[in-house]
Design an enzyme around this catalytic site. Structure first.
Site, PDB file in Angstrom:
ATOM      1  N   TYR A 138      23.654  63.650  36.723  1.00 27.65           N
ATOM      2  CA  TYR A 138      23.112  64.620  35.757  1.00 27.65           C
ATOM      3  C   TYR A 138      21.672  64.267  35.366  1.00 27.65           C
ATOM      4  O   TYR A 138      21.227  64.569  34.269  1.00 27.65           O
ATOM      5  CB  TYR A 138      23.992  64.664  34.495  1.00 27.65           C
ATOM      6  N   LYS A 189      32.421  54.751  43.908  1.00 29.55           N
ATOM      7  CA  LYS A 189      32.739  55.602  45.061  1.00 29.55           C
ATOM      8  C   LYS A 189      31.865  55.127  46.211  1.00 29.55           C
ATOM      9  O   LYS A 189      31.281  55.904  46.956  1.00 29.55           O
ATOM     10  CB  LYS A 189      32.467  57.080  44.706  1.00 29.55           C
ATOM     11  N   ASP A 246      32.715  61.876  33.254  1.00 34.75           N
ATOM     12  CA  ASP A 246      32.917  63.196  32.660  1.00 34.75           C
ATOM     13  C   ASP A 246      34.313  63.708  33.042  1.00 34.75           C
ATOM     14  O   ASP A 246      35.096  64.162  32.194  1.00 34.75           O
ATOM     15  CB  ASP A 246      31.821  64.134  33.206  1.00 34.75           C
ATOM     16  N   ASP A 250      38.087  63.814  30.593  1.00 39.49           N
ATOM     17  CA  ASP A 250      38.914  64.996  30.290  1.00 39.49           C
ATOM     18  C   ASP A 250      40.370  64.720  30.659  1.00 39.49           C
ATOM     19  O   ASP A 250      41.295  65.114  29.944  1.00 39.49           O
ATOM     20  CB  ASP A 250      38.413  66.232  31.044  1.00 39.49           C
TER      21      ASP A 250
END
Ligand code: ATP
Length: 361
Positions: A138, A189, A246, A250
């Site tokens: 981001y 990752k 992010d 959630d």
């Protein structure tokens, strides 16, 4: 006597309902605790401001916030305005402008809340996710060319800097060290993303040497989702990039019972600027204006705000009041399967705060 200036930005949707509820709880806390006081300044930025002024917040808005001790934020999101405009024009403008590079997201199953995992007791799920909040996926780097033509191209470039990764790793290791289990999982990752994430892993190893008492491991982000569901007790503190965290947070909020409960803090650990606290949920237009929003995520965010200000006793009092209220199913809002309103839950928390300190404990 400590006096704190709190900037309130309700923003959009149910933010306009839960931020005033948070303010009420802080006022009740101050009224019942000698030596603690707040002044609040509210800013009407967000979708309505955009319709009137063509921007989500004024160009010099950060200057208006700079003198605050902390910021209480609601949400940014409006069905008539593209999501990237609302997000970048307000929340990210503040997070990036004030270099709030550590986004901290605690997750627990509060008393009385029924989580969706069958074999998970509240003791099994007690996590803090640390999200890198200033760069990564981001970072806002990229662009579009040939718009509207068949050869149109769009890129979002993930930026990881050594300085950015070192500071978030150090923050995460320090946070893990402060918790009883002293355990950190570094989410990665690096099998598929072979540049930035490989450096991320290398820096994790380097910083780990500064914290020999912290046990740590690495987990691929996809495997981490399964581990959160299948082996929740094997996790404690996690650190992940902006996008990975992010998504994971959630999932974490849902596993703890509801998006309406989860809090977060956007922290400037160096305290050069005010830090900002907010529930993790969005504007929730389906329930907006009906008085049905769960204010618990905002109350818990207020707890984090108080901890950040060093008001540990006040933070504990508010958390105990919130837990006493979640323990009573009659005080559950619709997201938890109950029928209580925002006002009823808020009043119940404030009532407990007004009781003498020992009774609220
Ligand atoms: P945004 O686009 O701003 O992120 P959204 O409406 O897409 O917002 P959320 O607000 O995060 O997404 O929440 C999704 C759904 O979860 C909502 O539509 C709402 O039904 C429920 N929800 C979220 N927060 C709360 C809350 N505090 N109280 C009750 N229900 C909630």
């Amino acid at each position: 006597m400590p006096h704190y200036k709190i900037a309130c930005i309700p923003g959009d949707g149910i933010g306009k309902e839960v931020v005033p509820a948070g303010q009420q709880a802080l006022e009740a806390l101050a009224a019942s605790q000698d030596g603690l006081s707040f002044s609040f300044q509210s800013f009407g930025w967000g979708g309505d401001w955009y319709r009137a002024h063509g921007e989500m917040m004024p160009a010099d808005g950060l200057d208006a916030l700079r003198g605050a001790d902390a910021i209480l934020f609601g949400s940014a999101g409006d069905p008539q305005i593209p999501d990237h405009v609302t997000l970048w024009g307000l929340r990210l403008k503040i997070c990036q402008g004030f270099d709030q590079y550590a986004n901290v997201r605690p997750t627990r199953i509060l008393p009385g809340i029924d989580g969706p995992l069958k074999r998970c007791t509240p003791r099994d799920l007690d996590w803090v996710i640390v999200r890198e909040n200033s760069e990564g996926e981001y970072a806002g780097v990229g662009g579009r060319a040939h718009q509207g033509h068949p050869i149109e191209v769009a890129t979002d470039v993930s930026i990881l800097t050594r300085a950015g990764v070192e500071r978030i790793m150090r923050f995460a290791f320090r946070l893990a060290q402060s918790r009883p289990r002293k355990q950190l999982t570094v989410v990665t990752k690096s099998n598929a993303q072979r540049h930035g994430m490989v450096m991320w892993d290398e820096i994790a190893l380097q910083i780990s040497r500064e914290f020999p008492d912290v046990r740590w491991d690495k987990e691929l982000v996809d495997a981490c989702t399964a581990r959160m569901v299948n082996r929740p007790a094997s996790l404690d503190t996690l650190v992940a990039t902006n996008l990975h965290a992010d998504v994971l947070s959630d999932l974490a909020a849902a596993l703890a019972g509801s998006l309406g409960i989860a809090p977060t803090g956007n922290i400037d650990p160096e305290r050069r600027y005010p830090s900002m606290f907010e529930p993790i949920h969005g504007s929730a237009f389906d329930i907006m204006g009906k008085g049905l929003a769960n204010p618990v995520g905002t109350f818990w965010s207020c707890v984090m705000l108080l901890e950040h200000l060093g008001e540990t006793a006040a933070a504990q009092r508010l958390m105990r009041a919130v837990e006493a209220v979640t323990a009573d199913p009659r005080l559950h809002t619709g997201d938890l399967g109950g029928q209580a309103t925002t006002a009823q839950v808020t009043e119940a928390v404030c009532r407990r705060l007004r009781e003498p300190a020992t009774a609220a404990a």
